[in-house]
Design a protein around this motif. Structure first.
Motif, PDB file in Angstrom:
ATOM      1  N   ARG A 176       0.313  78.066  25.807  1.00  0.00           N
ATOM      2  CA  ARG A 176       0.251  77.997  24.346  1.00  0.00           C
ATOM      3  C   ARG A 176       1.660  77.769  23.821  1.00  0.00           C
ATOM      4  NH1 ARG A 176      -4.598  79.648  22.347  1.00  0.00           N
ATOM      5  NH2 ARG A 176      -5.897  80.891  23.735  1.00  0.00           N
ATOM      6  N   VAL A 177       1.781  76.752  22.983  1.00  0.00           N
ATOM      7  CA  VAL A 177       3.055  76.458  22.320  1.00  0.00           C
ATOM      8  C   VAL A 177       2.750  76.216  20.850  1.00  0.00           C
ATOM      9  CG1 VAL A 177       4.135  75.488  24.395  1.00  0.00           C
ATOM     10  CG2 VAL A 177       2.922  73.985  22.819  1.00  0.00           C
ATOM     11  N   ASP A 178       3.786  76.301  20.034  1.00  0.00           N
ATOM     12  CA  ASP A 178       3.543  76.038  18.608  1.00  0.00           C
ATOM     13  C   ASP A 178       3.240  74.554  18.414  1.00  0.00           C
ATOM     14  OD1 ASP A 178       6.028  74.586  18.014  1.00  0.00           O
ATOM     15  OD2 ASP A 178       7.008  76.533  18.239  1.00  0.00           O
ATOM     16  N   GLU A 179       2.675  74.252  17.263  1.00  0.00           N
ATOM     17  CA  GLU A 179       2.205  72.898  16.984  1.00  0.00           C
ATOM     18  C   GLU A 179       3.318  71.857  17.071  1.00  0.00           C
ATOM     19  OE1 GLU A 179      -0.306  71.016  13.408  1.00  0.00           O
ATOM     20  OE2 GLU A 179      -0.833  73.100  13.902  1.00  0.00           O
ATOM     21  N   SER A 180       4.498  72.188  16.565  1.00  0.00           N
ATOM     22  CA  SER A 180       5.589  71.204  16.580  1.00  0.00           C
ATOM     23  C   SER A 180       6.059  70.923  18.010  1.00  0.00           C
ATOM     24  CB  SER A 180       6.754  71.669  15.710  1.00  0.00           C
ATOM     25  OG  SER A 180       7.316  72.855  16.222  1.00  0.00           O
ATOM     26  N   THR A 181       6.070  71.943  18.865  1.00  0.00           N
ATOM     27  CA  THR A 181       6.456  71.741  20.269  1.00  0.00           C
ATOM     28  C   THR A 181       5.438  70.848  20.972  1.00  0.00           C
ATOM     29  OG1 THR A 181       7.582  73.875  20.338  1.00  0.00           O
ATOM     30  CG2 THR A 181       6.952  72.900  22.461  1.00  0.00           C
ATOM     31  N   ALA A 182       4.171  71.100  20.720  1.00  0.00           N
ATOM     32  CA  ALA A 182       3.115  70.282  21.327  1.00  0.00           C
ATOM     33  C   ALA A 182       3.237  68.827  20.877  1.00  0.00           C
ATOM     34  CB  ALA A 182       1.745  70.843  20.969  1.00  0.00           C
ATOM     35  N   GLU A 183       3.520  68.625  19.612  1.00  0.00           N
ATOM     36  CA  GLU A 183       3.649  67.260  19.094  1.00  0.00           C
ATOM     37  C   GLU A 183       4.866  66.556  19.696  1.00  0.00           C
ATOM     38  OE1 GLU A 183       2.727  63.806  17.377  1.00  0.00           O
ATOM     39  OE2 GLU A 183       1.448  65.575  17.496  1.00  0.00           O
TER      40      GLU A 183
END
Length: 79
Positions: free
Chosen positions: A9-16
């Motif tokens: 699980r990573v935050d949305e900005s890291t995933a993007e």
């Protein structure tokens, strides 16, 4: 070698950012993450070897005094 599935699980900005970097490199997200881990392990391995070499350089005299010269001991074992 088989593959093992990992769930992270990573935050949305890291995933993007990861998706964008993988796409820019023309590879899948799986390949991108795998490369990052492999690069990290390579850097860690190099850092360990460098630190060990520096340690041996600094303490070589103490080791020779305590245990003798390794080259000399090896030559004696071959006789």
């Amino acid at each position: 070698m088989g593959k093992k599935q990992l769930n992270v699980r990573v935050d949305e900005s890291t995933a993007e950012m990861a998706r964008e970097r993988a796409e820019a490199q023309g590879i899948s997200m799986n390949q991108y993450i795998e490369r990052l881990v492999q690069q990290d392990m390579g850097e860690t391995g190099r850092a360990f070897v460098d630190a060990a070499a520096q340690f041996m350089k600094e303490y070589e005299t103490a080791f020779v005094a305590e245990f003798g010269d390794a080259d000399e001991a090896a030559r004696g074992a071959r006789r």
